[in-house]
Scaffold this motif. Structure first.
Motif, mmCIF file in Angstrom:
data_model
loop_
_atom_site.group_PDB
_atom_site.id
_atom_site.type_symbol
_atom_site.label_atom_id
_atom_site.label_comp_id
_atom_site.label_asym_id
_atom_site.label_seq_id
_atom_site.Cartn_x
_atom_site.Cartn_y
_atom_site.Cartn_z
ATOM 1 N N ASP B 73 -8.530 1.121 -6.481
ATOM 2 C CA ASP B 73 -7.081 0.930 -6.397
ATOM 3 C C ASP B 73 -6.373 2.258 -6.142
ATOM 4 O O ASP B 73 -5.379 2.320 -5.431
ATOM 5 N N ALA B 76 -6.670 3.079 -2.519
ATOM 6 C CA ALA B 76 -5.728 2.266 -1.742
ATOM 7 C C ALA B 76 -4.326 2.839 -1.849
ATOM 8 O O ALA B 76 -3.594 2.912 -0.865
ATOM 9 N N ARG B 77 -3.958 3.259 -3.066
ATOM 10 C CA ARG B 77 -2.614 3.809 -3.263
ATOM 11 C C ARG B 77 -2.400 5.096 -2.458
ATOM 12 O O ARG B 77 -1.288 5.430 -2.092
ATOM 13 N N PHE B 81 -7.303 1.731 3.548
ATOM 14 C CA PHE B 81 -7.376 0.271 3.593
ATOM 15 C C PHE B 81 -8.698 -0.153 4.196
ATOM 16 O O PHE B 81 -9.188 0.463 5.141
ATOM 17 N N LEU B 93 -5.050 -18.638 -5.988
ATOM 18 C CA LEU B 93 -4.120 -17.529 -5.755
ATOM 19 C C LEU B 93 -3.349 -17.802 -4.463
ATOM 20 O O LEU B 93 -3.923 -17.849 -3.386
ATOM 21 N N ASP B 97 2.609 -15.552 -2.986
ATOM 22 C CA ASP B 97 2.675 -14.735 -4.203
ATOM 23 C C ASP B 97 1.905 -13.428 -4.018
ATOM 24 O O ASP B 97 2.350 -12.349 -4.413
ATOM 25 N N TYR B 98 0.726 -13.562 -3.414
ATOM 26 C CA TYR B 98 -0.145 -12.405 -3.228
ATOM 27 C C TYR B 98 0.471 -11.384 -2.272
ATOM 28 O O TYR B 98 0.556 -10.186 -2.585
ATOM 29 N N LYS B 101 3.276 -9.541 -3.765
ATOM 30 C CA LYS B 101 2.810 -8.513 -4.698
ATOM 31 C C LYS B 101 2.393 -7.246 -3.938
ATOM 32 O O LYS B 101 2.700 -6.128 -4.370
ATOM 33 N N LEU B 102 1.705 -7.425 -2.817
ATOM 34 C CA LEU B 102 1.289 -6.264 -2.024
ATOM 35 C C LEU B 102 2.514 -5.505 -1.506
ATOM 36 O O LEU B 102 2.559 -4.274 -1.542
ATOM 37 N N LYS B 105 4.059 -3.604 -4.274
ATOM 38 C CA LYS B 105 3.271 -2.404 -4.573
ATOM 39 C C LYS B 105 3.689 -1.236 -3.685
ATOM 40 O O LYS B 105 3.753 -0.094 -4.110
ATOM 41 N N ILE B 145 -5.888 -17.837 -1.181
ATOM 42 C CA ILE B 145 -6.504 -16.704 -0.483
ATOM 43 C C ILE B 145 -7.887 -17.033 0.093
ATOM 44 O O ILE B 145 -8.846 -17.251 -0.663
ATOM 45 N N PHE B 157 -6.115 -12.680 8.656
ATOM 46 C CA PHE B 157 -5.436 -12.461 7.385
ATOM 47 C C PHE B 157 -5.684 -11.034 6.868
ATOM 48 O O PHE B 157 -4.806 -10.414 6.264
ATOM 49 N N GLU B 158 -6.870 -10.497 7.138
ATOM 50 C CA GLU B 158 -7.138 -9.105 6.776
ATOM 51 C C GLU B 158 -6.159 -8.167 7.496
ATOM 52 O O GLU B 158 -5.617 -7.229 6.921
ATOM 53 N N GLN B 161 -2.733 -8.329 5.948
ATOM 54 C CA GLN B 161 -2.652 -7.530 4.722
ATOM 55 C C GLN B 161 -2.502 -6.046 5.045
ATOM 56 O O GLN B 161 -1.819 -5.315 4.336
ATOM 57 N N LEU B 165 0.524 -3.620 3.699
ATOM 58 C CA LEU B 165 0.299 -2.396 2.922
ATOM 59 C C LEU B 165 0.619 -1.117 3.691
ATOM 60 O O LEU B 165 0.837 -0.067 3.097
#
Lengths: 438, 249
Positions: B73, B76-77, B81, B93, B97-98, B101-102, B105, B145, B157-158, B161, B165
């Motif tokens: 994590d 990633a921060r 990726f 999930l 919602d997911y 959340k990303l 973040k 997911i 979908f990858e 994401q 991010l």
């Protein structure tokens, strides 16, 4: 204090007198008080240790005309169940019980005009005595075990809901139960009766603030669904980790009737519960959906007993549990199909997720059919959070806690889906809080 | 931007990476090619910090800092990726919602309330054009997911994401495997867009199908746990013509 027969009988009399009860109830209380000393713990709760002598059995609380008159800590506890205060005022049918007393209630004119009775049970006894009497203690009696004997000796508070033939209650009726005094024993008694073709959704929320030390909750819920009726009961329990929770739940469904029981159980030092539903009429059905989360040293022994007593009856049991730390969650699913209940089917699904190596979970299915023309099924799964799932989410920048929370919430989703939004959202928040600090 | 120095990685007592060296510069597109089992996916997972991929030697630098022992994590921060070759399914999930959340973040912004309609609105506001470009409609956000996704949907979908991010460096592990021609074209276009938007790409590919969609700066050949050759576009052409043996000799 030593808990003597003399003490318990006089306590039972005192409660009966203070509530101004009729003789038949007082007599049942006295008889039950004596039975307490002769009976054993319920079979599913044999191993639960209760220090009966240390508890306070009748703790009346101040009544309030408005919610804002309730003590601050009670209002906070209510909000923690998921409904903001402003909304609570708006709820058309609700009541709040603190310890042994109903302290707040609103039941709308709309309910009255439909002929629905929804009120604190002690008031229902005063206003509809014969009706209450014909249902009271019919599905669970004081002679069954020690906890039920104690309940019928000392019960106080609870809800009576009666929905007349063909009436569909257009909104859920809710009741919130809070334990505040220390050390307290809360024994609410709730009866839900849906006449032919009636429909009702009853939501009960139970909570105790975390500063409570020892407490016992031993309420009884009796549900009657007459032909074609649909009864849905949603129970939200969020107990502090000193509460021992030993409720009794019983339901009976006549022909084509449906009983749906959705239960979210968080916390408590020890919960042992075994709802019993009898599918008595042809074509009746039951659905029992449960979510359970334990942490620390908490233990849940949940389960359900469903008896198919008529042809073409259907039952579905779904249990989803998560155990963290040294928590232990167990599920006993008993489904019986008697001979002659042709065309009936029952299915039990129990899934559990363990968040630590010390957590434990056990599923005990007990399926039995004496009828050849019937079907029974069982699926069980115990697993831990898969490393690949955790890594997938963490590689997106989510912390380990956040990732586990997401996986756990996803795991609970099939159950949470059945819970009204505000409550579901609160359950999610509670789970997030419980997972924090792993 | 990313530098591997003699990276050795063990998985279940087997050493898969045996001293891999690699350097990827900011703003470039790099390609890793190599035969099956040469260690390409292991390299990707080790760089992302998978706990089962144990680094037993060498170091990983990201933007000049040693990230070899950082948890995934934290990597990633910092702007790393990984688009997985085989993304896992996470039952229950919800996509909206997911993704919310990303986005939260990265930006600190949140939907108005957790109500589904607000979450969907929020995600559409932030990612709408990317969803559309990938051929996803709003209904896609109601799904769980990767559950029941086709191969192409998983890969896309990858990519989605990645745009949620907005990493500095994206490692894409075979984004072109198991997808049909249409999906391949879509993925190619979106990766080109990612480059335009300043994301550095390290593409791992077995088939090389994406090569013609992108302006590739550098090609690395992996064999038996090492980068055995690096070069420009001509290296890729030579391998396409004559196979990996060209660089093995």
């Amino acid at each position: 204090m030593t808990l003597t027969e003399e003490f318990l009988v006089s306590k039972a009399r005192q409660i009966s007198r203070e509530l101004g009860e009729p003789d038949w109830l007082r007599e049942m209380r006295e008889r039950s008080a004596r039975l307490f000393f002769k009976l054993d713990m319920p079979e599913h709760a044999r191993h639960v240790k209760v220090d009966f002598e240390s508890l306070e059995y009748f703790s009346p609380a101040e009544k309030a005309e408005k919610l804002e008159e309730l003590p601050q800590e009670i209002r906070e506890t209510l909000e923690a169940l998921g409904i903001p205060e402003e909304e609570m005022e708006m709820l058309a049918g609700m009541q709040v019980q603190v310890d042994s007393s109903i302290v707040y209630q609103t039941f709308s004119d709309q309910l009255k005009s439909l002929g629905v009775i929804a009120m604190p049970i002690d008031r229902a006894i005063r206003e509809h005595e014969d009706l209450v009497r014909s249902y009271f203690a019919r599905l669970a009696g004081p002679e069954e075990n020690k906890i039920l004997a104690l309940h019928y000796a000392l019960w106080a508070g609870g809800t009576f809901i009666y929905v007349p033939e063909g009436v569909e209650v257009p909104f859920p009726i809710s009741a919130l139960f809070v334990m505040r005094s220390l050390p307290v024993a809360q024994a609410d008694h709730t009866i839900v009766v849906a006449e032919e073709g009636a429909k009702v959704h009853y939501i009960e929320g139970c909570s105790a603030p975390s500063y409570i030390r020892e407490a016992l909750h031993y309420g009884v819920t009796e549900v009657w669904a007459y032909p074609g009726a649909e009864v849905r009961i949603t129970t939200m329990q969020n107990w502090a980790n000193h509460v021992i929770n030993l409720p009794t739940k019983r339901g009976v469904a006549m022909s084509r009737a449906k009983i749906e029981w959705v239960e979210s159980l968080m916390g408590s030092k020890h919960t042992a519960v075994r709802p019993v539903i009898h599918l008595r009429g042809e074509g009746s059905s039951a659905r029992n959906v449960g979510l359970s989360f334990v942490k620390g040293e908490e233990r849940h022994d949940a389960g359900v007993v469903i008896r198919h007593l008529a042809p073409n009856t259907k039952s579905q049991v779904i249990s989803k549990s998560v155990a963290k730390d040294r928590g232990s969650t167990n599920f006993y699913g008993k489904v019986e199909i008697v001979q002659g209940a042709k065309g009936s089917s029952g299915f039990v699904q129990c899934d559990s997720l363990l968040l630590s190596p010390e957590a434990s979970s056990e599923t005990i299915p007990a399926l039995r059919s004496d009828e050849i023309d019937s079907e029974l099924g069982h699926e069980a799964y115990v697993g831990k959070v898969a490393e690949d799932k955790l890594f997938y989410l963490m590689s997106r920048g989510l912390s380990e806690e956040e990732a586990i929370t997401m996986i756990v919430l996803g795991f609970f989703e099939p159950v949470v889906r059945d819970i009204p939004f505000e409550y579901a959202n609160e359950i999610k928040k509670l789970i997030e809080l419980s997972i924090k600090g792993m | 931007m990313l530098r591997l120095e003699g990276l050795r990685v063990r998985v279940e007592d087997r050493e898969i990476l045996k001293g891999a060296d690699l350097e990827v510069q900011r703003g470039q597109v790099h390609l890793i090619i190599g035969p099956n089992g040469s260690g390409k996916s292991t390299l990707a997972l080790a760089v992302a910090g998978h706990p089962a991929y144990e680094v037993v030697g060498g170091r990983i630098f990201f933007e000049g800092e040693d990230i070899t022992s950082l948890p995934p994590d934290e990597r990633a921060r910092r702007g790393l990726f990984l688009a997985f070759q085989n993304p896992v399914e996470i039952e229950g999930l919800n996509m909206a919602d997911y993704l919310a959340k990303l986005i939260e973040k990265r930006t600190g912004e949140k939907p108005l309330t957790p109500l589904r309609e607000h979450v969907v609105e929020f995600v559409m506001e932030k990612l709408g054009p990317y969803l559309e470009a990938l051929g996803f409609n709003e209904g896609f956000l109601d799904r769980e997911i990767n559950v029941g996704f086709s191969g192409g949907e998983k890969k896309k979908f990858e990519i989605l994401q990645m745009f949620a991010l907005r990493p500095k460096l994206a490692i894409l592990d075979e984004p072109d495997s198991g997808v049909d021609v249409d999906s391949l074209n879509v993925i190619g276009r979106l990766l080109d867009r990612a480059v335009q938007e300043g994301i550095t790409l390290l593409l791992i590919t077995h088939t090389g199908g994406l090569y013609r969609h992108l302006k590739v700066d550098r090609v690395h050949v992996m064999y038996d746990g090492r980068i055995v050759a690096s070069g420009g576009g001509d290296l890729f052409e030579r391998i396409q013509e004559s196979g990996f043996e060209v660089v093995m000799r």
